[in-house]
Design a protein around this motif. Structure first.
Motif: not given
Length: 131
Positions: A44-49, A103-104, A106-111
């Motif tokens: 969901a994080v990746i898809k939203l981005l 994107m992985c 990016f998702a890791a940094a947001i998390s």
């Protein structure tokens, strides 16, 4: 354990009318979505981005985070700085939203910003595979 991790929602995506693949409906959390697994939460994080690029024409990391973590709720400039530091890119960096590695990361940094703990990369990669 942080709320985002308890909910398998590492990006702390707020409840809305959008129903994501792997989402638990209804969420037991009044404010945030819950997912069946961390992989679905990262999906969901990746898809939203990706949607931020496709639907709202967000280009740079700063533009993505300004939408993800708006100033009315967050210290957006600090959030941008931390994501950029983790990804080792400037705020003006334009991520390729179709690139798995980018994107992985990016998702890791947001998390990390959302939960205060490093992400488990295998969970993020599983989320990418669910796209």
């Amino acid at each position: 354990m942080s709320r985002g991790l308890r909910n398998c929602n590492p990006g702390n995506i707020r409840n809305s009318s959008t129903v994501w693949v792997g989402e638990i409906v209804p969420s037991k959390d009044r404010a945030f979505k819950q997912f069946k697994s961390m992989a679905y939460g990262y999906r969901a994080v990746i898809k939203l981005l990706q949607n931020y690029r496709k639907l709202y024409n967000r280009k740079t990391i700063a533009e993505f985070i300004e939408r993800w973590a708006p100033p009315k709720e967050n210290n957006t400039s600090a959030y941008i700085s931390r994501v950029c530091r983790e990804m080792q890119v400037p705020a003006t960096y334009i991520p390729d939203v179709e690139d798995r590695e980018v994107m992985c990361a990016f998702a890791a940094a947001i998390s990390l910003v959302e939960n205060g703990l490093p992400a488990v990369m295998s969970d993020i990669e599983k989320g990418w595979e669910l796209l």
